[in-house]
Each structure stands twice: as C-alpha cells, then as structure tokens.
Motif scaffolding. Structure first.
Motif, PDB file in Angstrom:
ATOM      1  N   LEU A   1       0.760  -1.200   0.076  1.00 15.32           N
ATOM      2  CA  LEU A   1      -0.220  -0.036   0.039  1.00 15.32           C
ATOM      3  C   LEU A   1       0.939   1.257   0.105  1.00 15.32           C
ATOM      4  O   LEU A   1       1.632   1.558   0.792  1.00 15.32           O
ATOM      5  CB  LEU A   1      -0.873  -0.126   1.182  1.00 15.32           C
ATOM      6  N   ILE A   2       0.667   1.992  -0.941  1.00 15.40           N
ATOM      7  CA  ILE A   2       1.819   3.173  -1.154  1.00 15.40           C
ATOM      8  C   ILE A   2       0.841   4.256  -0.619  1.00 15.40           C
ATOM      9  O   ILE A   2      -0.090   4.846  -1.385  1.00 15.40           O
ATOM     10  CB  ILE A   2       2.203   3.265  -2.712  1.00 15.40           C
ATOM     11  N   GLN A   3       1.400   5.021   0.272  1.00 15.92           N
ATOM     12  CA  GLN A   3       0.773   6.270   0.835  1.00 15.92           C
ATOM     13  C   GLN A   3       2.141   7.191   0.869  1.00 15.92           C
ATOM     14  O   GLN A   3       3.142   6.746   1.269  1.00 15.92           O
ATOM     15  CB  GLN A   3       0.308   6.102   2.121  1.00 15.92           C
ATOM     16  N   GLY A   4       1.795   8.532   0.706  1.00 11.30           N
ATOM     17  CA  GLY A   4       2.813   9.373   0.593  1.00 11.30           C
ATOM     18  C   GLY A   4       3.848   9.196  -0.456  1.00 11.30           C
ATOM     19  O   GLY A   4       3.488   9.048  -1.722  1.00 11.30           O
ATOM     20  N   ARG A   5       5.060   8.860  -0.572  1.00 10.96           N
ATOM     21  CA  ARG A   5       6.080   8.460  -1.429  1.00 10.96           C
ATOM     22  C   ARG A   5       6.894   7.147  -1.258  1.00 10.96           C
ATOM     23  O   ARG A   5       7.336   6.966  -0.224  1.00 10.96           O
ATOM     24  CB  ARG A   5       7.142   9.737  -1.484  1.00 10.96           C
ATOM     25  N   ALA A   6       6.801   6.493  -2.325  1.00 10.79           N
ATOM     26  CA  ALA A   6       7.586   5.321  -2.465  1.00 10.79           C
ATOM     27  C   ALA A   6       8.633   5.583  -3.248  1.00 10.79           C
ATOM     28  O   ALA A   6       8.448   5.499  -4.727  1.00 10.79           O
ATOM     29  CB  ALA A   6       6.597   4.276  -2.772  1.00 10.79           C
ATOM     30  N   ILE A   7       9.812   6.032  -3.166  1.00 12.31           N
ATOM     31  CA  ILE A   7      10.873   6.558  -3.864  1.00 12.31           C
ATOM     32  C   ILE A   7      12.132   5.610  -3.585  1.00 12.31           C
ATOM     33  O   ILE A   7      12.454   5.368  -2.386  1.00 12.31           O
ATOM     34  CB  ILE A   7      11.218   8.140  -3.540  1.00 12.31           C
ATOM     35  N   GLY A   8      13.103   5.367  -4.824  1.00 12.90           N
ATOM     36  CA  GLY A   8      14.080   4.763  -4.513  1.00 12.90           C
ATOM     37  C   GLY A   8      13.742   3.234  -3.965  1.00 12.90           C
ATOM     38  O   GLY A   8      13.212   2.636  -4.682  1.00 12.90           O
ATOM     39  N   GLY A   9      14.387   2.909  -3.071  1.00 14.89           N
ATOM     40  CA  GLY A   9      14.316   1.587  -2.452  1.00 14.89           C
ATOM     41  C   GLY A   9      12.871   1.360  -1.975  1.00 14.89           C
ATOM     42  O   GLY A   9      12.502   0.064  -2.227  1.00 14.89           O
TER      43      GLY A   9
ATOM     44  N   ARG B   1      19.044  10.259  -9.446  1.00 12.15           N
ATOM     45  CA  ARG B   1      19.347  11.758  -8.905  1.00 12.15           C
ATOM     46  C   ARG B   1      20.535  11.823  -7.912  1.00 12.15           C
ATOM     47  O   ARG B   1      21.132  12.770  -7.705  1.00 12.15           O
ATOM     48  CB  ARG B   1      17.902  12.282  -8.151  1.00 12.15           C
ATOM     49  N   VAL B   2      20.689  10.735  -7.456  1.00 10.41           N
ATOM     50  CA  VAL B   2      22.051  10.487  -6.488  1.00 10.41           C
ATOM     51  C   VAL B   2      23.086   9.715  -7.094  1.00 10.41           C
ATOM     52  O   VAL B   2      23.948   9.034  -6.468  1.00 10.41           O
ATOM     53  CB  VAL B   2      21.619   9.922  -5.078  1.00 10.41           C
ATOM     54  N   GLY B   3      23.062   9.627  -8.517  1.00  5.53           N
ATOM     55  CA  GLY B   3      24.275   8.974  -9.167  1.00  5.53           C
ATOM     56  C   GLY B   3      24.229   7.436  -9.098  1.00  5.53           C
ATOM     57  O   GLY B   3      25.286   6.928  -9.434  1.00  5.53           O
ATOM     58  N   ILE B   4      23.038   6.752  -8.995  1.00  3.12           N
ATOM     59  CA  ILE B   4      23.263   5.336  -8.924  1.00  3.12           C
ATOM     60  C   ILE B   4      22.040   4.770  -9.617  1.00  3.12           C
ATOM     61  O   ILE B   4      21.216   5.540 -10.057  1.00  3.12           O
ATOM     62  CB  ILE B   4      23.118   4.910  -7.440  1.00  3.12           C
ATOM     63  N   VAL B   5      22.028   3.522  -9.660  1.00  3.69           N
ATOM     64  CA  VAL B   5      20.911   2.855 -10.369  1.00  3.69           C
ATOM     65  C   VAL B   5      20.119   1.821  -9.333  1.00  3.69           C
ATOM     66  O   VAL B   5      20.628   1.591  -8.171  1.00  3.69           O
ATOM     67  CB  VAL B   5      21.243   1.973 -11.508  1.00  3.69           C
TER      68      VAL B   5
ATOM     69  N   LEU C   1       7.205  -5.258 -15.423  1.00 10.28           N
ATOM     70  CA  LEU C   1       5.898  -4.728 -15.168  1.00 10.28           C
ATOM     71  C   LEU C   1       5.625  -3.634 -16.260  1.00 10.28           C
ATOM     72  O   LEU C   1       4.507  -3.679 -16.784  1.00 10.28           O
ATOM     73  CB  LEU C   1       5.902  -3.891 -13.763  1.00 10.28           C
ATOM     74  N   VAL C   2       6.413  -2.897 -16.783  1.00  8.39           N
ATOM     75  CA  VAL C   2       6.115  -1.880 -17.657  1.00  8.39           C
ATOM     76  C   VAL C   2       6.870  -1.871 -18.908  1.00  8.39           C
ATOM     77  O   VAL C   2       6.351  -1.188 -19.952  1.00  8.39           O
ATOM     78  CB  VAL C   2       6.277  -0.530 -17.083  1.00  8.39           C
ATOM     79  N   GLY C   3       7.667  -2.563 -19.224  1.00  7.69           N
ATOM     80  CA  GLY C   3       8.339  -3.004 -20.334  1.00  7.69           C
ATOM     81  C   GLY C   3       9.720  -2.101 -20.454  1.00  7.69           C
ATOM     82  O   GLY C   3       9.889  -1.145 -19.641  1.00  7.69           O
ATOM     83  N   PRO C   4      10.628  -2.311 -21.222  1.00  3.47           N
ATOM     84  CA  PRO C   4      12.014  -1.716 -21.527  1.00  3.47           C
ATOM     85  C   PRO C   4      11.890  -0.039 -21.624  1.00  3.47           C
ATOM     86  O   PRO C   4      12.359   0.506 -20.901  1.00  3.47           O
ATOM     87  CB  PRO C   4      12.887  -2.539 -22.310  1.00  3.47           C
ATOM     88  N   SER C   5      11.201   0.002 -22.559  1.00  3.58           N
ATOM     89  CA  SER C   5      11.063   1.823 -22.964  1.00  3.58           C
ATOM     90  C   SER C   5      10.618   2.584 -21.722  1.00  3.58           C
ATOM     91  O   SER C   5      11.296   3.270 -21.342  1.00  3.58           O
ATOM     92  CB  SER C   5      10.377   1.872 -24.170  1.00  3.58           C
ATOM     93  N   ARG C   6       9.438   2.247 -21.059  1.00  3.42           N
ATOM     94  CA  ARG C   6       9.135   3.057 -20.094  1.00  3.42           C
ATOM     95  C   ARG C   6       9.818   2.592 -18.840  1.00  3.42           C
ATOM     96  O   ARG C   6       9.887   3.908 -17.888  1.00  3.42           O
ATOM     97  CB  ARG C   6       7.347   2.329 -19.852  1.00  3.42           C
ATOM     98  N   ALA C   7      10.569   1.940 -18.820  1.00  2.00           N
ATOM     99  CA  ALA C   7      11.344   1.580 -17.709  1.00  2.00           C
ATOM    100  C   ALA C   7      12.449   2.488 -17.759  1.00  2.00           C
ATOM    101  O   ALA C   7      12.841   3.213 -16.722  1.00  2.00           O
ATOM    102  CB  ALA C   7      11.862  -0.008 -17.441  1.00  2.00           C
ATOM    103  N   ILE C   8      13.040   2.751 -19.125  1.00  2.00           N
ATOM    104  CA  ILE C   8      14.287   3.600 -19.112  1.00  2.00           C
ATOM    105  C   ILE C   8      13.803   4.852 -18.896  1.00  2.00           C
ATOM    106  O   ILE C   8      14.398   5.646 -18.235  1.00  2.00           O
ATOM    107  CB  ILE C   8      14.659   3.387 -20.531  1.00  2.00           C
ATOM    108  N   GLU C   9      12.393   5.162 -19.342  1.00  4.90           N
ATOM    109  CA  GLU C   9      12.030   6.583 -19.224  1.00  4.90           C
ATOM    110  C   GLU C   9      11.947   6.959 -17.642  1.00  4.90           C
ATOM    111  O   GLU C   9      12.405   7.949 -17.314  1.00  4.90           O
ATOM    112  CB  GLU C   9      10.774   6.840 -19.881  1.00  4.90           C
ATOM    113  N   LEU C  10      11.297   5.886 -17.033  1.00  6.02           N
ATOM    114  CA  LEU C  10      11.078   6.254 -15.457  1.00  6.02           C
ATOM    115  C   LEU C  10      12.331   6.394 -14.603  1.00  6.02           C
ATOM    116  O   LEU C  10      12.506   7.053 -13.812  1.00  6.02           O
ATOM    117  CB  LEU C  10      10.344   5.030 -14.753  1.00  6.02           C
ATOM    118  N   MET C  11      13.329   5.538 -15.046  1.00  2.00           N
ATOM    119  CA  MET C  11      14.427   5.271 -14.274  1.00  2.00           C
ATOM    120  C   MET C  11      15.747   6.416 -14.524  1.00  2.00           C
ATOM    121  O   MET C  11      16.213   6.999 -13.780  1.00  2.00           O
ATOM    122  CB  MET C  11      15.381   3.853 -14.361  1.00  2.00           C
TER     123      MET C  11
END
Length: 193
Positions: free
Chosen positions: A36-44, A69-73, A85-95
């Motif tokens: 259940l995502i409430q607030g922000r689920a970012i990074g980890g 944003r912090v120089g990692i993946v 989940l979303v496919g390679p193209s969308r994953a690249i865009e999001l990451m």
C-alpha cells in the motif's frame, strides 16, 4: 555503518546482494503480498513496492525511481522487476528521468493495480479499503491461493517450457481435492456471483 560511509564497490555489491536476496525471498513467499503506497515510495521504497504481488496507491501518493538523482541505479532487483511490469522503454524513461509518478499515471503504466481514495480519511480507513481490496482477490481456498502464487512464481523465474511443467504439477496437486470437488458439485464456475 550508514549509507554515506558505504562508498566503495565492495560495499555497494554487498548491499545490493543482500537486498536482492531479501526482495527475492519476499516475492517468492507462498502467500500473495500487497504493498500500500501512501505518501512517497521512492528509490528503495519503489523497489520494495514492485516486489509485491499487488500494489495499491492512494490518490495523493507518488512512486519514483529517483536513483539517478543521486548518481546510482536500482540495485535491489527493482529495476529488473520494473522492466517486467512496464516494459523496457517505459522503465528506461522512469529510471533515467528520476521523476515521481502520481496515482493515475502509475495505474495507467501498470505499476499499481488500483487507486484508493485518501482525501479526508484516516490511515485506518485507508487500511480498511486496502484490506477489502485484498479480500476480494482471495476468494479461493487457501490451498488454491497458495497454488496460484506457486504458478506465478514459476512463471516469473523459469523459462516457459519449465514453467508449463510446474503449472501442470500445481494443477495436479489441487485436482480432485475437497475445494475442487465441492466447487464442481455446486457448479460454482457458472454462477455470476
């Protein structure tokens, strides 16, 4: 040791290996899991969310792969799971953008399964909605739900030919058992409820 002190290759690899192990164990639990995502689920937090079988997000929440944003993946397996989940193209865009995604877009992308309303609601009320959603997706016998999870785990991790063998074995483990026989006797498959 804090994350700020983990600055070399070996420390990064140890952390990634440990968290990949933890997320793989979480994803392969024999029960259906839900985030259940409430607030922000970012990074980890985003990586943990995509390790769940089902994901709900509140209308005001956001999810984001902000690692760049912090120089990692992503390193906990969340990058690979995002691609699934979303496919390679969308994953690249999001990451590569590091942007935060709102509830509607997350649903449209397939990152989440459903949106829960949270305006003016207490955490308990939001949790009650999440529980109701989960209960509506666990209608079978416990043994059937565990079998479904086993089938999904096999499909996630095995080549198709092997996953099909496991699927047949899992069906056989449920075939002719009391939940199956009871459903057949009650003609459950053909009811509208």
């Amino acid at each position: 040791m804090s994350v700020k002190e983990m600055t070399n290759y070996e420390d990064g690899l140890k952390m990634a290996t440990l968290m990949q192990y933890c997320m793989a164990r979480f994803q392969t639990l024999p029960m259906i899991t839900m985030a259940l995502i409430q607030g922000r689920a970012i990074g980890g937090g985003a990586e943990i969310a995509v390790s769940s079988d089902l994901r709900l997000i509140t209308r005001s929440a956001k999810i984001g792969y902000v690692h760049c944003r912090v120089g990692i993946v992503a390193a906990w397996g969340g990058g690979s799971r995002l691609v699934q989940l979303v496919g390679p193209s969308r994953a690249i865009e999001l990451m590569s953008s590091g942007r935060l995604v709102g509830a509607e877009e997350a649903l449209n992308l397939g990152l989440v399964n459903n949106i829960l309303e949270d305006a003016g609601l207490s955490n308990e009320q939001v949790m009650a909605q999440a529980k109701q959603y989960l209960e509506s997706h666990l209608i079978g016998a416990k043994s059937t739900i565990i079998a479904i999870k086993g089938l999904v785990n096999a499909a996630r991790t095995l080549p198709l030919e092997q996953a099909l063998v496991v699927e047949g074995q899992i069906l056989s483990s449920t075939w002719g058992k009391p939940p199956h026989l009871e459903a057949l006797n009650n003609n459950v498959k053909h009811r509208d409820d």
